[in-house]
Design a protein around this motif. Structure first.
Motif, PDB file in Angstrom:
ATOM      1  N   THR A  49     -66.748  -5.077 -41.178  1.00  0.00           N
ATOM      2  CA  THR A  49     -65.692  -4.499 -42.010  1.00  0.00           C
ATOM      3  C   THR A  49     -64.329  -4.803 -41.393  1.00  0.00           C
ATOM      4  O   THR A  49     -64.162  -4.766 -40.169  1.00  0.00           O
ATOM      5  N   ASP A  50     -63.353  -5.105 -42.257  1.00  0.00           N
ATOM      6  CA  ASP A  50     -61.963  -5.400 -41.864  1.00  0.00           C
ATOM      7  C   ASP A  50     -61.801  -6.760 -41.198  1.00  0.00           C
ATOM      8  O   ASP A  50     -60.698  -7.106 -40.767  1.00  0.00           O
ATOM      9  N   CYS A  51     -62.866  -7.539 -41.094  1.00  0.00           N
ATOM     10  CA  CYS A  51     -62.788  -8.867 -40.503  1.00  0.00           C
ATOM     11  C   CYS A  51     -62.952  -9.925 -41.594  1.00  0.00           C
ATOM     12  O   CYS A  51     -63.399  -9.626 -42.696  1.00  0.00           O
ATOM     13  N   CYS A  61     -60.944 -10.808 -36.459  1.00  0.00           N
ATOM     14  CA  CYS A  61     -60.807  -9.350 -36.473  1.00  0.00           C
ATOM     15  C   CYS A  61     -59.518  -8.942 -35.762  1.00  0.00           C
ATOM     16  O   CYS A  61     -59.431  -7.847 -35.196  1.00  0.00           O
ATOM     17  N   VAL A  64     -56.638  -5.215 -36.362  1.00  0.00           N
ATOM     18  CA  VAL A  64     -57.165  -4.297 -37.388  1.00  0.00           C
ATOM     19  C   VAL A  64     -57.485  -2.924 -36.779  1.00  0.00           C
ATOM     20  O   VAL A  64     -58.272  -2.165 -37.327  1.00  0.00           O
ATOM     21  N   ASN A  85     -55.934  -5.315 -30.692  1.00  0.00           N
ATOM     22  CA  ASN A  85     -56.695  -4.145 -31.099  1.00  0.00           C
ATOM     23  C   ASN A  85     -56.627  -3.084 -29.992  1.00  0.00           C
ATOM     24  O   ASN A  85     -55.717  -3.129 -29.147  1.00  0.00           O
TER      25      ASN A  85
END
Length: 584
Positions: A49-51, A61, A64, A85
């Motif tokens: 998810t989100d990548c 990624c 995020v 991150n």
């Protein structure tokens, strides 16, 4: 980075194997392998998810706000971008199935040494590029894979490197360790043992007191600036035949901390930076191929006759911000330097132009010294000089010989600003394109002072005491190539007449001009900028029709000294545009 499309027979084999295990499972046997979970982790069709993921194996990624290493990465991942991150921990299980990863970017996270398991990166057998900069590591990873090509561990808090961090890496070419807390004690004696292809090593901004031992002879660029180096041990650079660039600035090096052989065997060295150290004399034993030598911001007081004799190919010599006096520069100091074309000696204590300057110099910077006199022959051998800066010295017309510049027939730029001249020097080179004589005491421009200067493009005379009746008639018209004329901060009462047709920018701010007549700019059809701020102009004394025919005019600045200031700009059709700006 693009990667070729990759088939997935391994994943299919795992699926078949998992099915067989489930169908043929022996009752009571433990389910330690958890095959279904393993398959889920390595499924190439999934993307966290989100990548974003590509079929070529690139997984992005970055940025995020991940706080944990992402799960569910395809086992075909080759390029994994996790920078920017909030990841703190990386465990073996996070990396164990990423056998094809070649690039792993973990820059700008919150990874600590405690959060990084020792065996994690070692199992990445294809890893070539590892980026761990801007984290919170206090020790480097103990073991990195032999496949490594480039490693970035800059801007951490490293105090310790281990033998297998960078040792035994035959493909390793670049290592970045700058901005850490490394000391001599934190480096193993053979830090790059059997890593014989290392080319670039940056260890700047650490706390090293000596040059690291046993550096690879393959190095061609070495950064050691902003450390605590006080001396360079004998032989430190003896076995580095390929080194071309060496950065040692911002240390505590003195002449006592080096000897005449410190750099002599660096036969490929072209760039040496020793600026911002504690040198008192130009060091001897410089290598023959050296092209650029930084010695600025030391405490150099003298240049012996034989200091530079070995650096036959030197092209740039930067000696500014030292304590040089002319009498301590040997007349033969520059002898034999036939390629030296740029010499910076500004911000020193020079009381006159040094003797024996390099004859093929093109740029000579002598500004901010104490030069009070230039005799007839001080510059006479500098036939190839193109740029000469003598600004902010103590020159006066009485001690500036009328033939001082007579041999400079290629000179294009001359800066005499910030001296004590009351008129333009006689005998200015006719080759000049740029002449600056600002912030002097010019009260007149003598008859014929600008005659023959038909190549002059930029003339800066601001900050003087010029009046219209002190400038000989027709002075400006002689400058047929002039594009910029700066007469700001003088005592002019009117717009100069007979401005050259070539003029593009005219600076007249901070004078005593009280009116602009209709004919003020009729001879300058190409003008682009007129600056008249801080004069004595009013609405009633400016004939706006004087600007109507100036189709190239882009900026017309007519402002006052306080309150609201009006900028007037003309568009290409002569239409006036007005913009109000409040001045402080």
């Amino acid at each position: 980075m693009a990667f070729p499309k990759h088939s997935i027979p391994q994943a299919l084999s795992l699926l078949v194997l998992a099915g067989l295990l489930v169908l043929g499972q022996v009752p009571g046997e433990p389910e330690a392998e958890e095959p279904d979970i393993a398959v889920a982790k390595s499924d190439p069709s999934k993307c966290p998810t989100d990548c974003s993921c590509t079929a070529e194996g690139a997984v992005d990624c970055a940025g995020v706000d991940l706080v944990e290493f992402p799960s569910g990465l395809p086992n075909t991942t080759r390029q994994l971008e996790l920078q920017n991150n909030k990841i703190e921990t990386i465990r073996v299980e996070h990396l164990s199935y990423l056998h094809q990863v070649q690039t792993l970017n973990l820059q700008n996270n919150r990874i600590t040494t405690d959060g990084l398991e020792d065996e994690g990166f070692d199992m990445l057998e294809e890893l070539a590029y590892l980026y761990l900069g801007n984290n919170k590591l206090t020790s480097a990873p103990k073991v990195l894979p032999p496949s490594l090509v480039s490693a970035d561990l800059a801007a951490n808090q490293l105090t310790k490197i281990f033998p297998y961090t960078f040792g035994y890496k035959p493909k390793l070419s670049t290592v970045y360790l700058h901005n850490n807390n490394l000391t001599d004690a934190g480096l193993p004696d053979h830090m790059f043992n059997c890593s014989d292809n290392l080319e670039i090593l940056t260890m700047s901004s650490n706390s090293l007191q000596t040059v690291p031992k046993n550096l690879p002879r393959s190095l061609y660029r070495l950064h050691l600036k902003r450390n605590k180096l006080e001396k360079i041990p004998a032989g430190a650079f003896d076995d580095m035949p390929k080194l071309r660039e060496l950065y040692l600035q911002y240390n505590f090096l003195s002449n006592e901390g080096m000897d005449n052989e410190t750099f002599s065997l660096l036969n490929s060295l072209e760039y040496l930076d020793l600026s911002n150290n504690n040198l008192s004399v130009v060091p001897k034993g410089l290598p023959r191929n050296l092209m650029l030598l930084h010695l600025e911001k030391n405490s150099i007081r003298s240049i012996p006759a034989d200091a530079l004799v070995s650096a036959r190919n030197l092209e740039y010599l930067l000696l500014h911000n030292n304590k040089l006096r002319s009498r301590f520069i040997h007349p033969a100091a520059f002898q034999g330097l036939k390629k030296l074309h740029t010499l910076h000696m500004y911000n020193n204590l020079l009381e006159r132009v040094p003797r024996g300057l390099p004859r093929r110099a093109k740029t000579l910077m002598l500004l901010h010294n104490s030069i009070a006199e230039i005799s007839r022959n001080d510059l006479s051998l500098l036939y190839t000089l193109e740029e000469l800066n003598l600004s902010y010295n103590q020159l006066s017309n009485a001690k500036l010989h009328r033939d001082a510049f007579r041999k400079l027939r290629l000179l294009e730029t001359l800066d005499l600003s910030g001296n004590a001249l009351h008129m333009l020097p006689a005998g200015l080179p006719r080759s000049l394109k740029n002449l600056e004589v600002k912030n002097n005491r010019l009260s007149s421009i003598e008859d014929g002072a600008l005659t023959g200067m038909d190549k002059l493009q930029k003339l800066i005379l601001s900050g003087n005491e010029l009046r219209l009746n002190s400038i000989y008639q027709g002075a400006w018209m002689e400058l047929s190539e002039l594009t910029t004329l700066d007469l700001s901060s003088n005592e002019l009462s009117h717009i100069p007449s007979d401005l050259p047709e070539s003029l593009e920018y005219l600076y007249l701010q901070r004078n005593r001009i009280s009116s602009i007549p209709f004919s003020a700019f009729e001879g300058t059809p190409n003008i682009k900028g007129i600056f008249l701020r801080f004069n004595r102009l009013s609405v009633d004394t400016v004939d706006e029709s004087s600007f109507a025919h100036l189709s190239s005019l882009q900026v017309l600045d007519i402002g006052g000294g306080s309150g609201d200031t009006t900028f007037k700009r003309m568009d290409m059709d002569g239409e006036e545009e007005t913009e109000e700006e409040e001045t402080s």
